[in-house]
Design a protein around this motif. Structure first.
Motif, PDB file in Angstrom:
ATOM      1  N   LEU A   1     -88.531 -51.104 -54.481  1.00  0.00           N
ATOM      2  CA  LEU A   1     -87.155 -52.427 -55.302  1.00  0.00           C
ATOM      3  C   LEU A   1     -89.248 -53.192 -55.922  1.00  0.00           C
ATOM      4  CD1 LEU A   1     -85.179 -53.669 -56.251  1.00  0.00           C
ATOM      5  CD2 LEU A   1     -85.796 -54.678 -53.951  1.00  0.00           C
TER       6      LEU A   1
ATOM      7  N   LEU B   1     -87.329 -48.064 -49.960  1.00  0.00           N
ATOM      8  CA  LEU B   1     -86.120 -48.885 -51.117  1.00  0.00           C
ATOM      9  C   LEU B   1     -87.084 -50.043 -51.104  1.00  0.00           C
ATOM     10  CD1 LEU B   1     -82.946 -47.649 -49.399  1.00  0.00           C
ATOM     11  CD2 LEU B   1     -84.329 -46.766 -51.203  1.00  0.00           C
ATOM     12  N   TYR B   2     -87.388 -50.979 -50.722  1.00  0.00           N
ATOM     13  CA  TYR B   2     -87.672 -52.158 -50.544  1.00  0.00           C
ATOM     14  C   TYR B   2     -89.031 -52.300 -51.118  1.00  0.00           C
ATOM     15  CZ  TYR B   2     -84.240 -52.526 -47.241  1.00  0.00           C
ATOM     16  OH  TYR B   2     -82.918 -52.889 -46.936  1.00  0.00           O
TER      17      TYR B   2
ATOM     18  N   ARG C   1     -77.976 -53.818 -55.634  1.00  0.00           N
ATOM     19  CA  ARG C   1     -77.771 -52.161 -55.472  1.00  0.00           C
ATOM     20  C   ARG C   1     -77.512 -51.960 -54.192  1.00  0.00           C
ATOM     21  NH1 ARG C   1     -80.082 -49.667 -59.924  1.00  0.00           N
ATOM     22  NH2 ARG C   1     -78.821 -51.227 -61.959  1.00  0.00           N
ATOM     23  N   ILE C   2     -79.527 -52.579 -53.568  1.00  0.00           N
ATOM     24  CA  ILE C   2     -79.884 -52.245 -52.297  1.00  0.00           C
ATOM     25  C   ILE C   2     -79.620 -53.181 -51.356  1.00  0.00           C
ATOM     26  CG2 ILE C   2     -82.196 -52.812 -50.809  1.00  0.00           C
ATOM     27  CD1 ILE C   2     -82.637 -50.634 -52.830  1.00  0.00           C
TER      28      ILE C   2
ATOM     29  N   LEU D   1     -83.798 -60.852 -49.245  1.00  0.00           N
ATOM     30  CA  LEU D   1     -82.811 -60.246 -51.189  1.00  0.00           C
ATOM     31  C   LEU D   1     -81.786 -61.354 -51.241  1.00  0.00           C
ATOM     32  CD1 LEU D   1     -83.113 -56.006 -50.046  1.00  0.00           C
ATOM     33  CD2 LEU D   1     -84.207 -57.774 -51.916  1.00  0.00           C
TER      34      LEU D   1
ATOM     35  N   LYS E   1     -80.605 -54.403 -59.721  1.00  0.00           N
ATOM     36  CA  LYS E   1     -81.313 -53.994 -58.127  1.00  0.00           C
ATOM     37  C   LYS E   1     -81.201 -54.370 -57.527  1.00  0.00           C
ATOM     38  CE  LYS E   1     -84.988 -51.831 -62.075  1.00  0.00           C
ATOM     39  NZ  LYS E   1     -84.121 -51.158 -61.511  1.00  0.00           N
ATOM     40  N   ILE E   2     -81.480 -56.060 -57.009  1.00  0.00           N
ATOM     41  CA  ILE E   2     -81.460 -56.116 -56.131  1.00  0.00           C
ATOM     42  C   ILE E   2     -79.998 -56.271 -55.460  1.00  0.00           C
ATOM     43  CG2 ILE E   2     -81.512 -58.667 -54.222  1.00  0.00           C
ATOM     44  CD1 ILE E   2     -83.405 -59.665 -56.320  1.00  0.00           C
TER      45      ILE E   2
ATOM     46  N   ASP F   1     -79.343 -50.712 -45.741  1.00  0.00           N
ATOM     47  CA  ASP F   1     -80.473 -49.253 -45.694  1.00  0.00           C
ATOM     48  C   ASP F   1     -81.631 -49.962 -45.514  1.00  0.00           C
ATOM     49  OD1 ASP F   1     -82.385 -47.137 -45.030  1.00  0.00           O
ATOM     50  OD2 ASP F   1     -80.721 -45.988 -46.828  1.00  0.00           O
TER      51      ASP F   1
ATOM     52  N   LEU G   1     -76.445 -50.835 -50.034  1.00  0.00           N
ATOM     53  CA  LEU G   1     -77.009 -50.096 -49.196  1.00  0.00           C
ATOM     54  C   LEU G   1     -77.269 -49.890 -47.891  1.00  0.00           C
ATOM     55  CD1 LEU G   1     -80.025 -47.903 -51.724  1.00  0.00           C
ATOM     56  CD2 LEU G   1     -77.352 -47.123 -51.475  1.00  0.00           C
TER      57      LEU G   1
END
Length: 106
Positions: free
Chosen positions: A27, A23-24, A12-13, A95, A9-10, A18, A16
């Protein structure tokens, strides 16, 4: 959620790149790591985000989640600060450290 799931999951962010704060926040919520008591992890009073962010390199996973929560809360009180900090390169290192700590402990 397992460490491997959190790492995915981390990642993927991170990919991005972004700056949308939702989003954060999502998460942290999804992983069960949003720290409503983030202030308990901080060493400055009142909280000085710039000083707290200097702790990233030695931070454990819990502190990282508290730091990310701190940045989200700062934006709540000072609208636009999350996007500014993202542009200044102060968000993604949190992250990256979260992911690195999880990998090291896996």
């Amino acid at each position: 959620m397992t460490k491997a799931e959190k790492i995915r999951k981390i990642q993927r962010i991170l990919e991005l790149k972004d700056s949308r704060e939702d989003l954060y926040a999502d998460l942290l919520k999804t992983m069960g790591d949003l720290k409503t008591n983030y202030g308990d992890y901080m060493i400055t009073e009142p909280i000085d985000c710039n000083e707290e962010l200097k702790r990233i390199s030695g931070a454990d996973y819990e502190l990282c989640t508290a730091l990310l929560t701190m940045l989200l809360r700062e934006d709540h009180f000072s609208n636009g600060s999350f996007e500014r900090r993202f542009a200044e390169g102060q968000v993604l290192p949190v992250l990256v450290r979260m992911k690195d700590v999880l990998i090291a402990g896996a």
